[in-house]
Design an enzyme around this catalytic site. Structure first.
Site, PDB file in Angstrom:
ATOM      1  NE  ARG A   3      51.172  36.989  56.631  1.00  0.00           N
ATOM      2  CZ  ARG A   3      51.889  37.066  55.675  1.00  0.00           C
ATOM      3  NH1 ARG A   3      52.589  37.976  55.777  1.00  0.00           N
ATOM      4  NH2 ARG A   3      51.344  37.466  53.933  1.00  0.00           N
ATOM      5  NE  ARG A  26      52.619  39.744  49.397  1.00  0.00           N
ATOM      6  CZ  ARG A  26      51.855  39.054  49.690  1.00  0.00           C
ATOM      7  NH1 ARG A  26      50.495  38.276  48.781  1.00  0.00           N
ATOM      8  NH2 ARG A  26      51.595  39.088  51.237  1.00  0.00           N
ATOM      9  NE  ARG A  63      43.803  35.400  57.267  1.00  0.00           N
ATOM     10  CZ  ARG A  63      43.731  36.455  56.116  1.00  0.00           C
ATOM     11  NH1 ARG A  63      42.824  36.950  55.718  1.00  0.00           N
ATOM     12  NH2 ARG A  63      45.485  36.841  55.426  1.00  0.00           N
TER      13      ARG A  63
END
Ligand code: AMP
Length: 214
Positions: A171, A126, A87
């Site tokens: 995020r 989700r 990342r």
């Protein structure tokens, strides 16, 4: 064959990785899953990263590189799927070194493109099976009417602590600031292929398969 699934949170990396594990016997290495396991088991490292994860920030390179190093030494299968790792550029460099130290290489980096609006819609809807990790979505793939996971039959469904709009904003910022430079990094190494992540799960599977079989 070793591959990276690259894309923002909610792009479908985990769902596609799970399919590749079943279809091709590959090993999914998800640093997010490893960190959540550490958090749930209450280890010192788990406690340290829990708050960082809940805020949606990245945990330190040192911790995630350590986790990946350990898994590369102990896991066996027909290739690794790096899901949510690397990342940062430092993580990408470390992965290159770890793979070459074990005589391996990287075959492909698949960038899953999805627009921000779709990400918010996907993530806030989700849930995941606590037993096997199967991913559900209130709209596109609801939990079966009998309340049992279609994959393993368990009935323990969870929403992630960081799947809320506030953490998601952080995020996404972390993704654009720290992870998206990897697109250029792997393009320059001639490893990058873009895939449209907005289609049906099966369509995305087909696109990824055609990259891997090319
Ligand atoms: P994920 O399950 O991939 O969405 O990851 C959930 C959270 O775990 C992220 O928001 C970060 O806080 C942390 N995390 C996972 N993978 C990494 C990584 N490679 N580097 C830094 N933090 C990570």
């Amino acid at each position: 064959m070793n591959i990276i699934l690259l894309g923002p949170p909610g792009a479908g990396k985990g769902t596609q990785a799970r399919h590749l594990v079943e279809a091709r016997g590959m090993v999914q290495l998800s640093t997010g899953d490893m960190l959540r396991e550490a958090k749930d088991s209450g280890t010192e490292m788990g406690n340290r990263v829990a708050e960082v994860m809940a805020r949606g920030e990245l945990v330190t390179d040192e911790i995630v590189i350590g986790l990946i190093r350990e898994k590369l030494e102990t896991s066996k299968g027909s290739g690794f799927i790096f899901d949510g790792f690397p990342r940062t550029l430092a993580q990408a460099d470390a992965l290159g070194t770890l793979l070459s130290e074990t005589g391996q290489g990287l075959n492909a980096v698949i960038e899953m493109e999805v627009d921000d609006e779709a990400l918010v819609a996907r993530i806030t809807a989700r849930s995941t099976c606590g037993a096997c990790g199967e991913v559900y979505n209130d709209i596109t793939k609801p939990i079966p009417a009998d309340g049992k996971c279609s994959h393993c039959g368990a009935s323990d469904f969870r929403r992630r602590a960081d799947d809320n709009e506030e953490s998601l904003r952080t995020r996404l910022m972390e993704y654009y600031k720290k992870t998206s430079p990897l697109i250029g990094y792997y393009y320059a190494k001639d490893k990058l292929t873009k895939v449209n992540g907005l289609g049906e799960i099966a369509e995305v599977q087909t696109s990824i398969a055609s990259v891997l079989d090319a």
